[in-house]
Design a protein around this motif. Structure first.
Motif, PDB file in Angstrom:
ATOM      1  N   UNK B  24     102.073 -21.557  12.598  1.00 44.76           N
ATOM      2  CA  UNK B  24     100.985 -21.081  13.447  1.00 44.76           C
ATOM      3  C   UNK B  24     101.128 -19.592  13.680  1.00 44.76           C
ATOM      4  N   UNK B  26     100.685 -17.885  16.235  1.00 38.78           N
ATOM      5  CA  UNK B  26     101.370 -17.568  17.487  1.00 38.78           C
ATOM      6  C   UNK B  26     102.888 -17.642  17.301  1.00 38.78           C
ATOM      7  N   UNK B  27     103.338 -18.639  16.499  1.00 41.97           N
ATOM      8  CA  UNK B  27     104.773 -18.750  16.246  1.00 41.97           C
ATOM      9  C   UNK B  27     105.258 -17.535  15.456  1.00 41.97           C
ATOM     10  N   UNK B  30     105.586 -14.600  17.618  1.00 40.08           N
ATOM     11  CA  UNK B  30     106.777 -14.775  18.429  1.00 40.08           C
ATOM     12  C   UNK B  30     108.033 -14.389  17.645  1.00 40.08           C
ATOM     13  N   UNK B  33     108.401 -10.740  17.272  1.00 39.34           N
ATOM     14  CA  UNK B  33     108.913 -10.144  18.506  1.00 39.34           C
ATOM     15  C   UNK B  33     110.425 -10.305  18.591  1.00 39.34           C
ATOM     16  N   UNK B  34     110.890 -11.486  18.214  1.00 40.50           N
ATOM     17  CA  UNK B  34     112.337 -11.723  18.235  1.00 40.50           C
ATOM     18  C   UNK B  34     113.043 -10.797  17.253  1.00 40.50           C
ATOM     19  N   UNK B  94     103.752  -9.356  29.631  1.00 39.62           N
ATOM     20  CA  UNK B  94     104.514 -10.345  30.389  1.00 39.62           C
ATOM     21  C   UNK B  94     104.494 -10.059  31.888  1.00 39.62           C
ATOM     22  N   UNK B  96     102.278  -9.217  33.729  1.00 45.36           N
ATOM     23  CA  UNK B  96     101.130  -9.839  34.396  1.00 45.36           C
ATOM     24  C   UNK B  96     101.402 -11.319  34.676  1.00 45.36           C
ATOM     25  N   UNK B  97     102.188 -11.923  33.791  1.00 46.35           N
ATOM     26  CA  UNK B  97     102.491 -13.344  33.962  1.00 46.35           C
ATOM     27  C   UNK B  97     103.563 -13.536  35.036  1.00 46.35           C
ATOM     28  N   UNK B  98     104.541 -12.650  35.015  1.00 47.07           N
ATOM     29  CA  UNK B  98     105.707 -12.843  35.882  1.00 47.07           C
ATOM     30  C   UNK B  98     105.432 -12.398  37.308  1.00 47.07           C
ATOM     31  N   UNK B 100     103.378 -11.793  40.476  1.00 48.79           N
ATOM     32  CA  UNK B 100     102.173 -12.087  41.237  1.00 48.79           C
ATOM     33  C   UNK B 100     102.004 -10.975  42.260  1.00 48.79           C
ATOM     34  N   UNK B 102      99.854  -9.567  45.350  1.00 49.83           N
ATOM     35  CA  UNK B 102      98.899 -10.025  46.354  1.00 49.83           C
ATOM     36  C   UNK B 102      98.347  -8.853  47.139  1.00 49.83           C
ATOM     37  N   UNK B 105      94.854 -11.841  51.290  1.00 53.46           N
ATOM     38  CA  UNK B 105      94.745 -13.260  50.942  1.00 53.46           C
ATOM     39  C   UNK B 105      94.656 -13.472  49.447  1.00 53.46           C
ATOM     40  N   UNK B 107      94.966 -12.898  45.244  1.00 51.43           N
ATOM     41  CA  UNK B 107      95.875 -12.496  44.189  1.00 51.43           C
ATOM     42  C   UNK B 107      95.147 -11.498  43.295  1.00 51.43           C
TER      43      UNK B 107
END
Lengths: 575, 136, 249
Positions: B24, B26-27, B30, B33-34, B94, B96-98, B100, B102, B105, B107
């Motif tokens: 795939x 995506x794989x 990945x 990246x590695x 990343x 953005x994912x890691x 949060x 605020x 009230x 996010x």
């Protein structure tokens, strides 16, 4: 041998609530939960709108009771309703303590929304995935109890009865095809309804009335089976449910002229904001009948899957839809390619719920010692001739818990089960399945019989009924039962034989269909969801009573039992 | 730590082919990246040698630079730069994912967080570029 | 006019007879509003009653019908034939799971892992029911809501090569559900749950391929749950060596 004190059949909302209640009743009990699917696949997961309970100062237990009884067209047992409304608040709070993500008011209290046929806002909700969140909260909480042993993907094929008492079940393990006895001092059936007797239903594929048939075959009567609820708003074609909450949030039902037709049927006047019990917040049986009458007047749309009307949410705006009805938006986008923010949703009435079921008392006990039932599969009865939306999730909590506690107490008082005769009974059951299905050479196909049954049910036992068509359906069902005796399987494998399961499910469906048809034929009046064109009026003199369908070799025998009236004498049901 | 569950008879246990990462896109991304970390590691090793050579005096440093000017090393650095950029982009995504973020009230949408990270990266890079240009 | 058709290449595996799965082609009627599951049901009802798969709600919420469709984990009740024209469509059991039969995989491993992360509310003291609900503001609800949307459909595991390579990995869905309770304002079980999430087979196995979140049909974003648990785990570790009493009050 597999032994438990309490065995719950079915891992949905009622089953898990019963199992946890039994586990909390005593440390000494071993509890089994046996289900044909993994618990989180159970159909409770599909419930959307909410759960009714008296939560606010402006509400009162008597209001909830009256709404329920009135909605049920006075066929509810009022002592059961009183227990139901009294225990509902603690149950929904219990679920909150177990992590259910109820939607909240700014002050942190659980929110309540209006719902069809209710006079006050009392329906708690978790957006529009209430059943999903309740089921997962119950399931995940049940994992905490080590003494709850699960039998996932086991199918109970018959009740084991010895000396007039239930002692467990014979069950087929799908993973290896073995039929084993699972013994218990008390068995609770929580297998849901059987909407799959109809072709067009909101019900999942697994809802085949197995538990009803299990009890029925063991001689326990099924109560009030003629009352089948049509939900007014399902997607044409698939029958996917569009929640009543979309109307309590302010959605409008419109015919092909864009006219809010419910005002023509005594539900008006139309208002912009939803008003309790008026227009779109009328009860489900009445709204479904209005749809059919609108169709007969030629004012519905016509599509590839029959007539439909529009459920219009556009005026609610994207923000309200995303916050309160995200699942509706997800479903309509994924399955019919319609975004309710910009377009109205096509909807039509669809078979949704069975008010009837295994006849039980207030503790879920049946006439067969050691056998209990709760949830949609049971009939206590609180729903009478028509259930109000958001009462069923509450029902599975209140009566699931009651049945769990009663079964636990029952089990504590019973001597150990003698296992020898049960092993023999299970061996008989194994032989029956082999001879009946796995080694038989029948020519009849499961899917054909199932489809003909569904067609016959839709024709004779739909929203409007009359004697001649019901008689025809009864005849067809009897004929199908004979054909089913010659059913043949292509799949003879032991491992994960889903065709064998389909055959067992069809056996259940045929039993359930017959009880519905015969009970309906015998009830010569119109009440709640049971509407007869040949008997258009409610007849309290002859039929203010529950029907009881009992299994005989020639089909169901219909008897009656009285309705319990406590404080609300029958009156005309007008909204 | 528990032992792996014993295989149960009758079940088919699929094997993971050595080329699973080609299955795939995506794989593959990945894996790239590695792999990028290998190039970045080599680059850092070269950088350390460069610092060491600089400490040994101007002649040693000049000889080292001459060697780095070979087509092979230039090609390597071009590839390493590409990988470094690729790694940085994925790493900043990343955040953005890691993280949060605020505001009261609400996010902050992850996209905005990522955009902020990229903006910060750009400004920092420009500042360094500016500083280098100013000195030379 | 000849009826339009489409071909499905379906993986078959009979545990007592086959050593390896094999593909079998079925040609089914093409309808533009049919999903892959409808095609499977057509085969089972009219062509081959031995075809074996799980399904139930056909509205994307029970999580039964996950399969690989053209190599990508999908809920087959939501995978429309029209998106795979002209076919053939490959339908295989979910990747990385042991296969019981045909398209049915064994998920017992997940069921065990789910229990390990303690996906229930843990309290030091229970508030009695008569005291009413625990207050939770809409913002506090919002903090964990996304991670409570998991339907346990296993698509994320079938997308995770780390799970394929090292089956002990707790995996995306179970970690996301454990993390969901850590975020719940009503919960006080972080100190019990986080060590499990942070152990060797927990979040640190994840190399952030990110495909779990890409295939999730419910927008749960388990990858985010895992990366945030890593941050929490790293913070705990630093606090434990920097502060007396491990930084816990």
């Amino acid at each position: 041998m597999l032994q438990h004190d309490v065995l719950v059949i079915g891992g949905g909302g009622a089953g898990l609530r019963a199992a946890i209640a039994a586990a909390e009743e005593s440390d000494r009990l071993s509890i089994g939960v046996l289900s044909k699917v993994y618990p989180m696949r159970s159909h409770t997961v599909s419930a959307e709108g909410g759960t009714a309970a008296v939560m606010r100062e402006n509400d009162h237990l008597d209001f909830h009771a009256k709404d329920t009884i009135f909605g049920g067209d006075f066929l509810s047992d009022q002592d059961a309703v009183e227990v139901f409304v009294r225990e509902a608040p603690a149950e929904v709070i219990q679920l909150e303590h177990w992590g259910c993500p109820w939607s909240r008011d700014p002050d942190g209290r659980v929110s309540v929304r209006p719902f069809g046929g209710m006079t006050v806002n009392r329906t708690l909700y978790a957006a529009d995935k209430t059943g999903f969140h309740m089921l997962h909260a119950l399931f995940q909480t049940s994992l905490k109890y080590e003494k709850i042993v699960r039998y996932d993907e086991w199918f109970a094929t018959s009740l084991l009865v010895e000396d007039g008492k239930v002692c467990g079940v014979a069950a087929l393990n799908l993973h290896d095809g073995q039929v084993s006895p699972v013994t218990a001092k008390a068995v609770i059936i929580c297998t849901g309804g059987g909407g799959r007797v109809y072709p067009f239903t909101t019900n999942a594929a697994i809802k085949t009335g197995d538990g009803m048939a299990l009890a029925y075959r063991a001689g326990v009567p099924l109560k009030d089976m003629e009352f089948v609820q049509y939900h007014p708003t399902g997607l044409p074609g698939t029958g996917i449910l569009i929640t009543e909450a979309s109307r309590s949030e302010g959605g409008h039902l419109k015919n092909k002229d864009g006219y809010r037709y419910l005002q023509d049927y005594g539900l008006g006047p139309p208002t912009d904001k939803p008003v309790h019990r008026k227009m779109e917040l009328g009860p489900r049986d009445i709204l479904s009948r209005c749809h059919i009458q609108e169709y007969q007047k030629g004012r519905t749309f016509d599509g590839p899957y029959g007539h439909y009307v529009h459920l219009d949410l556009r005026h609610l705006g994207e923000k309200v839809i995303d916050k309160q009805l995200p699942f509706v938006r997800e479903l309509t986008r994924n399955y019919v390619g319609i975004d309710p923010v910009h377009e109205p949703i096509p909807v039509r009435p669809v078979v949704h719920y069975m008010m009837g079921g295994i006849s039980t008392d207030l503790d879920g006990a049946t006439v067969l010692p050691g056998l209990y039932a709760a949830g949609e599969t049971a009939c206590v009865s609180i729903n009478g001739a028509n259930r109000l939306g958001s009462n069923s999730l509450t029902e599975l909590l209140v009566f699931g818990a009651r049945a769990g506690r009663a079964a636990a107490r029952d089990a504590l008082g019973r001597p150990p089960i003698r296992s020898n005769p049960l092993a023999q009974l299970a061996a008989d059951e194994r032989r029956r399945l082999n001879e009946r299905f796995l080694r038989a050479d029948g020519r009849e196909r499961i899917a054909e019989i199932r489809e003909e049954m569904q067609k016959a049910m839709e024709k004779g036992l739909g929203i409007y009924r009359d004697r001649a068509t019901m008689q025809e359906t009864c005849k067809t069902l009897r004929h199908l039962r004979e054909r089913f005796a010659h059913v043949g399987l292509m799949d003879r494998d032991a491992v994960f034989n889903t065709e064998l399961i389909a055959a067992l499910e069809l056996e259940s469906l045929l039993h359930v269909a017959e009880t519905i048809a015969h009970s309906a034929l015998a009830r010569e009046e119109s009440r709640g969801a049971h509407t007869r064109t040949d008997f258009p009026k409610r007849d309290d003199t002859r039929f203010l009573k529950h029907s009881l369908a009992t299994h005989t070799p020639d089909g169901p025998r219909i008897d009656y039992s009285p309705v319990t009236i406590t404080r609300w004498p029958p009156e005309e049901r007008k909204y | 730590m528990s032992a792996p569950p014993a295989p149960r008879p009758g079940l088919y246990y699929p094997k993971m082919p050595a080329t699973w990462w080609l299955r795939r896109p995506a794989y593959l991304r990945f894996m790239l990246r590695e792999v990028s970390s290998v190039f970045i590691a080599i680059f850092l090793a070269v950088l350390m040698v460069q610092v060491y050579r600089a400490g040994q005096g101007p002649e040693a440093y000049a000889a080292f630079l001459e060697r780095l000017a070979s087509p092979g090393w230039i090609a390597f650095h071009a590839v390493a730069l590409g990988f470094a950029l690729y790694h940085s982009v994925t790493w900043l995504k990343l955040t953005a994912v890691v993280q949060v973020v605020r505001l009261g009230e609400h996010q902050v949408p992850p996209r905005l967080v990522a955009a902020g990270a990229f903006a910060f990266w750009g400004i920092l890079s420009l500042a360094i570029l500016f500083a280098v240009l100013l000195r030379s | 006019m000849a009826e339009e058709t489409i071909t499905l290449e379906v993986t078959r595996y009979r545990p007592r007879e086959d050593r390896e799965p094999r593909a079998q082609a079925f040609t089914v009627p093409y309808r533009k509003d049919w999903v892959v599951l409808d095609a499977l049901n057509h085969i089972k009802d009219r062509v081959d009653g031995t075809l074996t798969y799980r399904w139930s709600c056909r509205m994307g919420v029970c999580g039964s019908c996950g399969m690989m469709v053209n190599g990508v984990p999908k809920l087959t009740c939501a995978a429309f034939l029209r998106d795979y024209l002209p076919g053939p469509i490959r339908v295989e059991p979910l990747a990385y799971f042991p296969v019981i039969r045909d398209l049915v995989v064994d998920i017992e491993d997940f069921m065990g892992k789910l229990r390990r992360v303690m996906p229930w509310i843990i309290r030091r003291t229970e508030q009695p029911l008569t005291a009413g609900e625990y207050r939770q503001t809409p913002a506090q609800l919002e903090a964990y809501k996304q991670f409570s949307m998991c339907i346990n459909c296993m698509l994320c595991y079938a997308a995770c090569p780390v799970y394929g390579l090292s089956p002990l990995f707790i995996g995306p869905a179970a970690i996301a559900l454990g993390y969901r309770y850590n975020l719940d304002s009503r919960d006080e079980g972080y100190h019990l749950r986080q060590p499990i999430l942070a152990e060797a087979v927990g979040v640190w196995q994840c190399t952030f391929v990110g495909e779990c979140s890409a295939v999730c049909p419910k927008g749960v974003d388990p990858a985010a749950a895992i990366q945030r648990s890593k941050v929490a785990g790293a913070k705990d570790w630093f606090l434990s060596i920097l502060l007396p009493r491990g930084g816990r009050s």
